[in-house]
Write an enzyme that holds these catalytic residues in place. Sequence first.
Site, short mmCIF file in Angstrom:
data_model
loop_
_atom_site.label_atom_id
_atom_site.label_comp_id
_atom_site.label_asym_id
_atom_site.label_seq_id
_atom_site.Cartn_x
_atom_site.Cartn_y
_atom_site.Cartn_z
N PRO A 5 11.80 -72.83 1.81
CA PRO A 5 12.13 -74.29 2.42
C PRO A 5 12.40 -75.32 1.12
O PRO A 5 11.84 -75.32 0.25
CB PRO A 5 10.64 -74.74 3.02
CG PRO A 5 10.05 -73.11 3.23
CD PRO A 5 10.45 -72.39 2.11
N GLN A 78 7.22 -73.36 7.80
CA GLN A 78 6.30 -73.65 6.79
C GLN A 78 5.48 -74.86 7.01
O GLN A 78 6.19 -75.86 7.23
CB GLN A 78 7.10 -73.49 5.46
CG GLN A 78 6.03 -73.73 4.10
CD GLN A 78 6.62 -73.84 3.03
OE1 GLN A 78 7.07 -75.11 2.39
NE2 GLN A 78 6.84 -73.11 2.07
N CYS A 109 4.08 -76.65 -3.62
CA CYS A 109 4.76 -77.94 -3.85
C CYS A 109 4.45 -78.63 -5.05
O CYS A 109 3.02 -79.02 -5.18
CB CYS A 109 4.79 -78.61 -2.71
SG CYS A 109 5.88 -80.36 -2.70
N ASN A 216 9.90 -65.38 -6.84
CA ASN A 216 10.68 -66.90 -6.73
C ASN A 216 10.90 -67.50 -7.85
O ASN A 216 9.80 -67.54 -8.75
CB ASN A 216 10.16 -67.78 -5.75
CG ASN A 216 10.64 -69.09 -5.47
OD1 ASN A 216 10.12 -69.91 -5.37
ND2 ASN A 216 12.07 -69.04 -5.33
#
EC number: 1.3.1.-
Length: 387
Positions: A5, A78, A109, A216
């Site tokens: 996202p 998400q 985040c 990631n």
Amino acid sequence: MMLAPMAGVTDVPFRRICRSFAQNALEDLGFCSAGGKGRAPAGLYVTEMITARALVEGNARTLDMIKPDPTDPVKSVQFYGVDPATTAAAAAKAVACGAAEHIDLNFGCPVPKVTRKGGGSALPWKLGLLRDILERTRKALDREAGPGNVPLTVKMRTGIDSEHQTIFDAAKIAQDAGCAAVTLHARSTAEYYSGHANWDLIGELKAKMTIPTFGNGDIFSGTDAVQMMAKTGCDGVVVGRGAQGRPWIFADIVYALAGSSKRVRPSLGQVRQILLDHATFMSEWSGNEERAMREMRKHVGWYMRGFSVGGQLRHDLNLVSTVGELDNLLSGLDLDQEYPAAASGARGRKGKPKRPHLPEGWLDSRELSPSQMRMVAEAEARVADGG
């Protein structure tokens, strides 16, 4: 593989075009038929980050963001959440309204407006809060859709900084709470998007987990995906910034993971057509061509990266208000240009490490204080969608 996202980026048109590249590559390799229910999965393509409280309260913009793509075989949403009851209620609501068949919770985040309220990558420091959110959300999904019918996954960072690592404790909590998989963006909050992702930590995490572990960070080509999986043993890769202006990366990854020598390096003429298709999808989906083209402007810059375009034309492209204008401007380019080396490599935000913005006293204890409990209960109302 999964599309991570990204606020203001991973809307329905972008997700659709990314997925189409992966699907076409699978069909090219003979892994699935040209259409129908028998098609092999082409990965997960997740919505922009949604604020749990905004969905529970019926915020109009959030309801629009969560509207599923009818062509997507798996609807993935998400959430950002800091209050356990609200996060659980939002996940159940997304399933009940037909918007989600997979829920991902964001604990990765690093943006200050999120972490200063105890959310995002700050939250795993508080072990009890993390456990409560995951356990309640898992139970809510089981009540709504039946035990295990809606996978719950989490995305995390390595920790707050090098002295306050969270990933191993947090991932164990996720596994024990019934999560189906965990994704590690191999940077800390303090590292933000700087430097290089620590792939060694992905490997260490994979070795400790019994559920799938995804990596990631710094996946900018199919070759990068193969190298990460070989180095870490992770079960799959999650691509974020590497897809900006480069949706064909998902085809590149499919070919690379299949052992094919084929790679996707489009000419400017091919990029022009991809960009026009994207703009058309955007205009049709939004129902407002001028607004859609404003949203497209950042994508135009990413698509054109590395190609010889010229300063004036780049300026003009940033002012387009219709698909026709975009088409006319792009037609004036030297469309025979081959894919340039400058279009490869890192994309998106870089910058320098940043001091994490955290609630006062956040690092004093791994558990919430009474004042912090009150703070997180109100935090989501003060965090904008996609923050």
